[in-house]
Design an enzyme around this catalytic site. Structure first.
Site, PDB file in Angstrom:
ATOM      1  N   GLY A  21     -59.379   6.857 -69.141  1.00  0.00           N
ATOM      2  CA  GLY A  21     -59.029   7.486 -68.159  1.00  0.00           C
ATOM      3  C   GLY A  21     -60.369   8.250 -67.702  1.00  0.00           C
ATOM      4  O   GLY A  21     -61.547   7.839 -68.101  1.00  0.00           O
ATOM      5  N   ASP A 134     -46.368  16.929 -65.665  1.00  0.00           N
ATOM      6  CA  ASP A 134     -46.948  15.738 -65.209  1.00  0.00           C
ATOM      7  C   ASP A 134     -46.355  14.599 -65.979  1.00  0.00           C
ATOM      8  O   ASP A 134     -47.020  13.700 -66.441  1.00  0.00           O
ATOM      9  CB  ASP A 134     -48.407  15.871 -65.594  1.00  0.00           C
ATOM     10  CG  ASP A 134     -49.094  14.690 -64.751  1.00  0.00           C
ATOM     11  OD1 ASP A 134     -48.523  14.447 -63.651  1.00  0.00           O
ATOM     12  OD2 ASP A 134     -50.047  14.567 -65.186  1.00  0.00           O
ATOM     13  N   LYS A 136     -44.896  10.996 -66.185  1.00  0.00           N
ATOM     14  CA  LYS A 136     -45.142   9.890 -65.397  1.00  0.00           C
ATOM     15  C   LYS A 136     -45.342   8.759 -66.429  1.00  0.00           C
ATOM     16  O   LYS A 136     -45.358   9.118 -67.597  1.00  0.00           O
ATOM     17  CB  LYS A 136     -46.341  10.010 -64.754  1.00  0.00           C
ATOM     18  CG  LYS A 136     -47.586  10.304 -65.384  1.00  0.00           C
ATOM     19  CD  LYS A 136     -49.016  10.440 -64.649  1.00  0.00           C
ATOM     20  CE  LYS A 136     -49.899  10.909 -65.594  1.00  0.00           C
ATOM     21  NZ  LYS A 136     -51.292  11.229 -64.847  1.00  0.00           N
ATOM     22  N   ASN A 139     -47.410   7.965 -69.450  1.00  0.00           N
ATOM     23  CA  ASN A 139     -47.023   8.883 -70.780  1.00  0.00           C
ATOM     24  C   ASN A 139     -45.784   8.151 -71.598  1.00  0.00           C
ATOM     25  O   ASN A 139     -45.429   9.035 -72.511  1.00  0.00           O
ATOM     26  CB  ASN A 139     -46.785  10.179 -70.395  1.00  0.00           C
ATOM     27  CG  ASN A 139     -47.995  10.771 -69.583  1.00  0.00           C
ATOM     28  OD1 ASN A 139     -49.222  10.320 -70.155  1.00  0.00           O
ATOM     29  ND2 ASN A 139     -47.854  11.692 -68.860  1.00  0.00           N
ATOM     30  N   ASP A 152     -48.719  12.042 -75.952  1.00  0.00           N
ATOM     31  CA  ASP A 152     -49.453  13.347 -75.804  1.00  0.00           C
ATOM     32  C   ASP A 152     -48.891  14.686 -74.871  1.00  0.00           C
ATOM     33  O   ASP A 152     -49.440  15.027 -73.818  1.00  0.00           O
ATOM     34  CB  ASP A 152     -51.001  13.472 -75.775  1.00  0.00           C
ATOM     35  CG  ASP A 152     -51.635  12.598 -74.565  1.00  0.00           C
ATOM     36  OD1 ASP A 152     -52.463  11.827 -74.660  1.00  0.00           O
ATOM     37  OD2 ASP A 152     -50.752  12.252 -73.664  1.00  0.00           O
ATOM     38  N   THR A 174     -51.020   9.313 -56.052  1.00  0.00           N
ATOM     39  CA  THR A 174     -49.949   9.493 -55.290  1.00  0.00           C
ATOM     40  C   THR A 174     -48.870  10.425 -55.969  1.00  0.00           C
ATOM     41  O   THR A 174     -48.914  10.419 -57.409  1.00  0.00           O
ATOM     42  CB  THR A 174     -49.203   8.173 -54.937  1.00  0.00           C
ATOM     43  OG1 THR A 174     -48.754   7.664 -56.157  1.00  0.00           O
ATOM     44  CG2 THR A 174     -50.000   7.467 -54.196  1.00  0.00           C
TER      45      THR A 174
END
Ligand code: ADE
Length: 441
Positions: A21, A134, A136, A139, A152, A174
């Site tokens: 990342g 968050d 998504k 994850n 995590d 997005t």
């Protein structure tokens, strides 16, 4: 740098890169003594400090210490050097759930099982006052027994943009999984925002594509805010009913966790043990030494302190904005082109304006300030295609984090590109954190 074959702290042999990342890399590693596989998330302290995320990370580690559940990747320990923080995590063998979905939608029973496990894990966290904010697809991992693991939980607020390839990945910042109230930035209930994201995930598992998918970000916002849904023909009426209740625009009337767990479609084939949270009592958690991670030179220097004071209170929306590898094109509609560029800056708006004024002066451009952070720079002599005019617009993400858009509004494109390359970009060097489409320096 952690190179392949390195031994970290005489304890873990670092292996292949699992994911990457903007702020972190995840490696496979092995405990040298026990040969146990682990995943090590390596975070670059300097980058984190630069954008003020240090407090957030320390908060998030405290959160991870609180949560231990069969469907949540466990944090074993935290280590740190001068420049890096290492999270030693449970290694999950089966890859991302959404790689599976990209190969085709899941059967209803399979999708339901993953959804049940997701709800079990998220509800567990909520019961301990922890909200993910968050959730998504990146994850969601699968273990060797095809059980879902949320990776995590708590560290999720760290931007992670592994790929920008697929339909199912949150590409280019997005807000595909973000609840309407988060978009409205009115302050929101973390539990209800997580429930919304779980609904989007369920839709994706069953459909094989996102419920709110639009190339243009503003159109996507609109669809999300109105919860404009289309049902694939294979969605049974029970699923439609449940998803309608989850993907409900008003968080106060949106279904609660307790109501989801009572829903007949949800309860079908439910393994009650997933909801038996006492399987892993909280007392079992290996203590994580927080001071080790944060008691570093950076945190005691003035710069470190100043940097940490910057950009606190980022909400999920800000993080999402940050999370696309600093390509914020999605935030503002069109893609970059020859006549415009954008950069991010960790300076205040007044520092940015002062810099732009300096540049305009040195290039003999007339600068006028318009409303809403817009600055207009105009040449005095007409070029091949008339007088060159450049608009710069400053968008505040937080008081110390801005996106600056530079756009030619008239004049010759080649002349504009030349002045950008030779004069403006070099002169902005000190205040630019990252140019659009480029990694931060
Ligand atoms: N990628 C990111 N986190 C991971 C983990 N804990 N196990 C395996 N792959 C991962």
């Amino acid at each position: 740098m952690v190179e392949k074959g390195n031994i970290l702290m005489e304890k873990y042999e670092i292996g292949k890169l699992l994911g990457k990342g903007s702020f972190a890399k995840v490696y496979h590693a092995r405990n040298v003594k026990t040969t146990q596989s682990v995943a090590i998330k390596v975070i670059d302290k300097e980058k984190i400090l630069k954008c003020g995320l240090m407090d957030q990370i320390s908060r998030e580690i405290s959160v991870m210490k609180l949560v231990r559940h069969l469907n949540i990747v466990q944090l074993y320990e935290v280590m740190a050097t001068k420049t890096k923080i290492y999270f030693v995590l449970e290694y999950v063998k089966g890859g991302e759930l959404f790689n599976k979905v990209q190969r085709g939608r899941l059967k209803e029973d399979v999708a339901r099982k993953y959804f049940q496990q997701l709800i079990s894990a998220v509800d567990f966290c909520h019961s301990r006052g922890v909200y993910h904010r968050d959730l998504k697809p990146e994850n969601l991992l699968l273990d060797e027994n095809r059980n879902l693991k949320i990776s995590d939980f708590g560290l999720s607020a760290l931007p992670d943009c592994k790929r920008q390839d697929g339909l199912l990945h949150t590409s280019c910042g997005t807000p595909a999984y973000v609840a309407p109230e988060v978009i409205h930035r009115k302050g929101y209930d973390g539990a209800k925002a997580d429930i919304w994201a779980c609904g989007v995930i369920l839709y994706v598992l069953l459909a094989g594509y996102l419920p709110f998918q639009e190339k243009n970000l503003m159109h996507m916002y609109k669809k999300i805010c109105k919860a404009e849904l289309k049902w694939p023909s294979w969605f049974c009426s029970d699923v439609r009913k449940l998803l309608r209740r989850i993907l409900h625009p008003n968080p106060s009337t949106r279904i609660s966790m307790a109501e989801i767990m009572e829903n007949p479609w949800f309860r079908t084939g439910l393994d009650a043990s997933w909801f038996n949270y006492t399987v892993h009592p909280i007392e079992d958690v290996v203590p994580v030494d927080m001071d080790l991670a944060f008691d570093s030179i950076n945190s005691s220097t003035i710069e470190g302190k100043q940097a940490r004071e910057k950009l606190t209170n980022l909400n999920a929306f800000d993080i999402i904005s940050l999370s696309n590898g600093f390509d914020l094109s999605g935030m503002f509609g069109e893609s970059p082109n020859k006549e415009e560029s954008k950069f991010t800056s960790t300076n205040t708006a007044s520092t940015i304006i002062t810099k732009l004024e300096e540049i305009a002066k040195s290039l003999r451009l007339r600068l006028t300030k318009k409303d809403g952070g817009l600055l207009k720079m105009e040449g005095s002599k007409p070029g091949r295609k008339g007088v060159m005019s450049i608009n710069t617009e400053i968008f505040q993400i937080t008081p110390n984090f801005h996106v600056v858009e530079i756009k030619k509004t008239s004049g010759d494109t080649l002349e504009y590109q030349k002045v950008m390359k030779q004069d403006i970009r070099p002169a902005l060097k000190d205040i630019v954190w990252a140019w659009q489409g480029e990694q931060p320096q």
